[in-house]
Design a protein around this motif. Sequence first.
Motif, PDB file in Angstrom:
ATOM      1  N   GLY A   1     -31.907  15.191  13.939  1.00 19.91           N
ATOM      2  CA  GLY A   1     -31.633  14.279  15.037  1.00 19.91           C
ATOM      3  C   GLY A   1     -30.463  13.380  14.694  1.00 19.91           C
ATOM      4  N   VAL A   2     -29.571  13.155  15.661  1.00 21.96           N
ATOM      5  CA  VAL A   2     -28.402  12.307  15.426  1.00 21.96           C
ATOM      6  C   VAL A   2     -28.225  11.327  16.581  1.00 21.96           C
ATOM      7  CG1 VAL A   2     -27.146  13.926  13.965  1.00 21.96           C
ATOM      8  CG2 VAL A   2     -26.885  14.071  16.438  1.00 21.96           C
ATOM      9  N   PHE A   3     -27.617  10.176  16.281  1.00 30.50           N
ATOM     10  CA  PHE A   3     -27.421   9.100  17.246  1.00 30.50           C
ATOM     11  C   PHE A   3     -25.943   8.744  17.347  1.00 30.50           C
ATOM     12  CE2 PHE A   3     -31.681   8.906  15.665  1.00 30.50           C
ATOM     13  CZ  PHE A   3     -32.469   8.468  16.723  1.00 30.50           C
ATOM     14  N   LEU A   4     -25.538   8.279  18.527  1.00 31.21           N
ATOM     15  CA  LEU A   4     -24.156   7.873  18.748  1.00 31.21           C
ATOM     16  C   LEU A   4     -23.903   6.512  18.104  1.00 31.21           C
ATOM     17  CD1 LEU A   4     -21.466   8.531  20.185  1.00 31.21           C
ATOM     18  CD2 LEU A   4     -22.341   7.298  22.180  1.00 31.21           C
ATOM     19  N   LYS A   5     -22.802   6.381  17.406  1.00 35.15           N
ATOM     20  CA  LYS A   5     -22.390   5.120  16.783  1.00 35.15           C
ATOM     21  C   LYS A   5     -21.056   4.669  17.366  1.00 35.15           C
ATOM     22  CE  LYS A   5     -24.633   3.932  13.665  1.00 35.15           C
ATOM     23  NZ  LYS A   5     -25.910   3.190  13.594  1.00 35.15           N
ATOM     24  N   GLY A   6     -20.713   3.409  17.156  1.00 35.87           N
ATOM     25  CA  GLY A   6     -19.410   2.947  17.596  1.00 35.87           C
ATOM     26  C   GLY A   6     -19.421   1.544  18.154  1.00 35.87           C
ATOM     27  N   GLU A   7     -18.299   1.178  18.757  1.00 32.11           N
ATOM     28  CA  GLU A   7     -18.125  -0.106  19.443  1.00 32.11           C
ATOM     29  C   GLU A   7     -17.685   0.195  20.861  1.00 32.11           C
ATOM     30  OE1 GLU A   7     -16.065  -3.347  17.224  1.00 32.11           O
ATOM     31  OE2 GLU A   7     -15.850  -1.832  15.656  1.00 32.11           O
ATOM     32  N   LEU A   8     -18.646   0.401  21.739  1.00 30.59           N
ATOM     33  CA  LEU A   8     -18.382   0.705  23.139  1.00 30.59           C
ATOM     34  C   LEU A   8     -18.725  -0.530  23.962  1.00 30.59           C
ATOM     35  CD1 LEU A   8     -19.814   4.315  23.077  1.00 30.59           C
ATOM     36  CD2 LEU A   8     -17.406   3.669  23.306  1.00 30.59           C
ATOM     37  N   TRP A   9     -17.709  -1.396  24.145  1.00 27.27           N
ATOM     38  CA  TRP A   9     -17.872  -2.675  24.807  1.00 27.27           C
ATOM     39  C   TRP A   9     -18.967  -3.476  24.097  1.00 27.27           C
ATOM     40  CZ3 TRP A   9     -17.726   2.062  27.382  1.00 27.27           C
ATOM     41  CH2 TRP A   9     -16.481   2.367  27.926  1.00 27.27           C
ATOM     42  N   GLU A  10     -19.924  -4.050  24.832  1.00 27.17           N
ATOM     43  CA  GLU A  10     -20.957  -4.853  24.166  1.00 27.17           C
ATOM     44  C   GLU A  10     -22.199  -4.034  23.835  1.00 27.17           C
ATOM     45  OE1 GLU A  10     -22.404  -5.093  28.440  1.00 27.17           O
ATOM     46  OE2 GLU A  10     -20.589  -4.617  27.321  1.00 27.17           O
ATOM     47  N   LEU A  11     -22.160  -2.731  24.129  1.00 24.94           N
ATOM     48  CA  LEU A  11     -23.326  -1.896  23.875  1.00 24.94           C
ATOM     49  C   LEU A  11     -23.597  -1.777  22.384  1.00 24.94           C
ATOM     50  CD1 LEU A  11     -22.682   1.033  26.390  1.00 24.94           C
ATOM     51  CD2 LEU A  11     -23.977  -1.084  26.763  1.00 24.94           C
ATOM     52  N   GLY A  12     -24.849  -1.688  22.026  1.00 24.09           N
ATOM     53  CA  GLY A  12     -25.214  -1.482  20.638  1.00 24.09           C
ATOM     54  C   GLY A  12     -25.102  -0.020  20.250  1.00 24.09           C
ATOM     55  N   ALA A  13     -25.359   0.270  18.989  1.00 22.83           N
ATOM     56  CA  ALA A  13     -25.298   1.639  18.473  1.00 22.83           C
ATOM     57  C   ALA A  13     -26.282   1.761  17.320  1.00 22.83           C
ATOM     58  CB  ALA A  13     -23.886   1.989  18.035  1.00 22.83           C
ATOM     59  N   GLU A  14     -27.537   1.972  17.658  1.00 20.31           N
ATOM     60  CA  GLU A  14     -28.614   1.999  16.672  1.00 20.31           C
ATOM     61  C   GLU A  14     -28.939   3.451  16.310  1.00 20.31           C
ATOM     62  OE1 GLU A  14     -29.833   0.061  14.679  1.00 20.31           O
ATOM     63  OE2 GLU A  14     -31.855  -0.635  15.090  1.00 20.31           O
ATOM     64  N   GLY A  15     -29.547   3.648  15.136  1.00 21.23           N
ATOM     65  CA  GLY A  15     -30.047   4.968  14.777  1.00 21.23           C
ATOM     66  C   GLY A  15     -29.387   5.561  13.550  1.00 21.23           C
ATOM     67  N   GLN A  16     -30.176   6.265  12.754  1.00 24.66           N
ATOM     68  CA  GLN A  16     -29.699   6.932  11.558  1.00 24.66           C
ATOM     69  C   GLN A  16     -30.107   8.393  11.625  1.00 24.66           C
ATOM     70  OE1 GLN A  16     -32.922   4.282   9.926  1.00 24.66           O
ATOM     71  NE2 GLN A  16     -32.422   5.456   8.101  1.00 24.66           N
ATOM     72  N   PRO A  17     -29.420   9.285  10.927  1.00 21.82           N
ATOM     73  CA  PRO A  17     -29.771  10.712  10.983  1.00 21.82           C
ATOM     74  C   PRO A  17     -31.209  10.935  10.524  1.00 21.82           C
ATOM     75  CG  PRO A  17     -27.656  10.371   9.876  1.00 21.82           C
ATOM     76  CD  PRO A  17     -28.267   9.026  10.036  1.00 21.82           C
ATOM     77  N   LEU A  18     -31.900  11.845  11.227  1.00 20.04           N
ATOM     78  CA  LEU A  18     -33.267  12.215  10.890  1.00 20.04           C
ATOM     79  C   LEU A  18     -33.281  13.695  10.525  1.00 20.04           C
ATOM     80  CD1 LEU A  18     -35.112  10.439  13.866  1.00 20.04           C
ATOM     81  CD2 LEU A  18     -34.513   9.483  11.619  1.00 20.04           C
ATOM     82  N   LEU A  19     -33.753  14.024   9.314  1.00 22.56           N
ATOM     83  CA  LEU A  19     -33.678  15.389   8.808  1.00 22.56           C
ATOM     84  C   LEU A  19     -35.052  15.896   8.408  1.00 22.56           C
ATOM     85  CD1 LEU A  19     -30.998  13.647   7.819  1.00 22.56           C
ATOM     86  CD2 LEU A  19     -30.430  15.772   6.685  1.00 22.56           C
ATOM     87  N   LEU A  20     -35.423  17.053   8.940  1.00 21.27           N
ATOM     88  CA  LEU A  20     -36.701  17.680   8.627  1.00 21.27           C
ATOM     89  C   LEU A  20     -36.439  19.063   8.045  1.00 21.27           C
ATOM     90  CD1 LEU A  20     -39.860  17.775   8.894  1.00 21.27           C
ATOM     91  CD2 LEU A  20     -39.479  18.841  11.132  1.00 21.27           C
ATOM     92  N   GLN A  21     -36.957  19.276   6.838  1.00 28.17           N
ATOM     93  CA  GLN A  21     -36.843  20.595   6.202  1.00 28.17           C
ATOM     94  C   GLN A  21     -38.171  20.919   5.529  1.00 28.17           C
ATOM     95  OE1 GLN A  21     -35.058  21.257   2.378  1.00 28.17           O
ATOM     96  NE2 GLN A  21     -33.619  22.744   3.245  1.00 28.17           N
ATOM     97  N   GLY A  22     -38.891  21.883   6.101  1.00 27.61           N
ATOM     98  CA  GLY A  22     -40.188  22.233   5.547  1.00 27.61           C
ATOM     99  C   GLY A  22     -41.129  21.051   5.573  1.00 27.61           C
ATOM    100  N   ALA A  23     -41.720  20.743   4.433  1.00 29.84           N
ATOM    101  CA  ALA A  23     -42.646  19.615   4.335  1.00 29.84           C
ATOM    102  C   ALA A  23     -41.920  18.310   4.035  1.00 29.84           C
ATOM    103  CB  ALA A  23     -43.682  19.891   3.244  1.00 29.84           C
TER     104      ALA A  23
END
Length: 379
Positions: free
Chosen positions: A339-361
């Motif tokens: 899972g990936v999230f958009l980052k940046g400085e787009l006007w006053e909008l925030g940009a939260e989130g970090q990559p989420l990685l699932l592999q097996g267990a």
Amino acid sequence: MFKQRLLIILGTLMLGWALYVIWSNKNRNIALPPADVQYRSFAEMGRDSGRGNLIGIQPYMLPVDYSSEEAFFQKMNGYFAEARRKGWLNRKSIVVLPENIGLWLVIVGEKREVYAAPKLQDAIRTLTYSNFFTYLSTRMQAPQELRDPTSYSLLAMKAADMANIYQQTFSHLASTYDVTIVAGTTVLPEPAIKEQKLAYESGALYSVSGVFLPDGSLAGLVKKAYLSKQEQTYITPGTINDVPVVYTPAGKLGVLIHQDSWFPQAYANLREKGACMLAVPANITLNNYLRLPWEGYQNYPTPAEARADVNKLTESEAWDKYSFPTRAPQEASITKAIGVFLKGELWELGAEGQPLLLQGASYKKGQTTPGASLSCIWL
């Protein structure tokens, strides 16, 4: 006397029109600054065994990156080039970009003031006034039941540019780097695949993600089914059972856009269609949102098994427990997902989130960083 007054009125109108045209077209061509395409963090799981990989790019976007097709391609191409230098790209690579990466193509070719505006509403105001008559035409055609006809009209007005740039950019990148691309989302009226390319017609807006194969063809188009409260005011939901599974050189790929990854019905559909990998493009526009108490499934009924955790988990913990990290393996037997999230400085909008990685267990979160990040799961 009447004729003289009429001439004055006509002259005034012509002068006003001329001044409007001059203002509307002024400052539409801006010099492009050098694109910052350096990754600030990396995450990797597993080792290269020749079966390919899932690669997540969280680009750091600015309004000026959407000022032209050249600017958008330059930014995207820079991130792909950096990933290739890392040695992570091969024919079985699946590169995943975040939700709304193509939404902001709505401002392509606009006045400098749009990109420099301190707030999104200021940018929208300039965008509307500088395209007033085109905007008015699409506004008159907007469905009557919409609660936000302004957003609908602006997106419908720019649909041709948005669809063309999205198609050209990601088709070119897929064929140039010989990879499969889950191209994040854009918003278009009645989107469809025609002759292996992105097409659209007038009608309802949908949030969609295209999947481009290494030959540049558009092989899949995923419509978001579970919309946010704001999206529900101008976007039409897709149907979760219609979400396709795409055949790629690395295997059968499912794509769930943001909220779709929280619902059991989504995984029943993926299981039935035999997906073995999952990509989740997402976007959160409120800073520090993931630290807030989880309020349940907003806009939709919270499942019975999750109600006890409302206001007890944080939003981040709820992502771990009720989105794809838990649901994918338990409900669809999918053990490779990103899972990936958009980052940046787009006007006053925030940009939260970090990559989420699932592999097996194993489940891993990438670094929290304000800059761009690159993640890899070896299959």
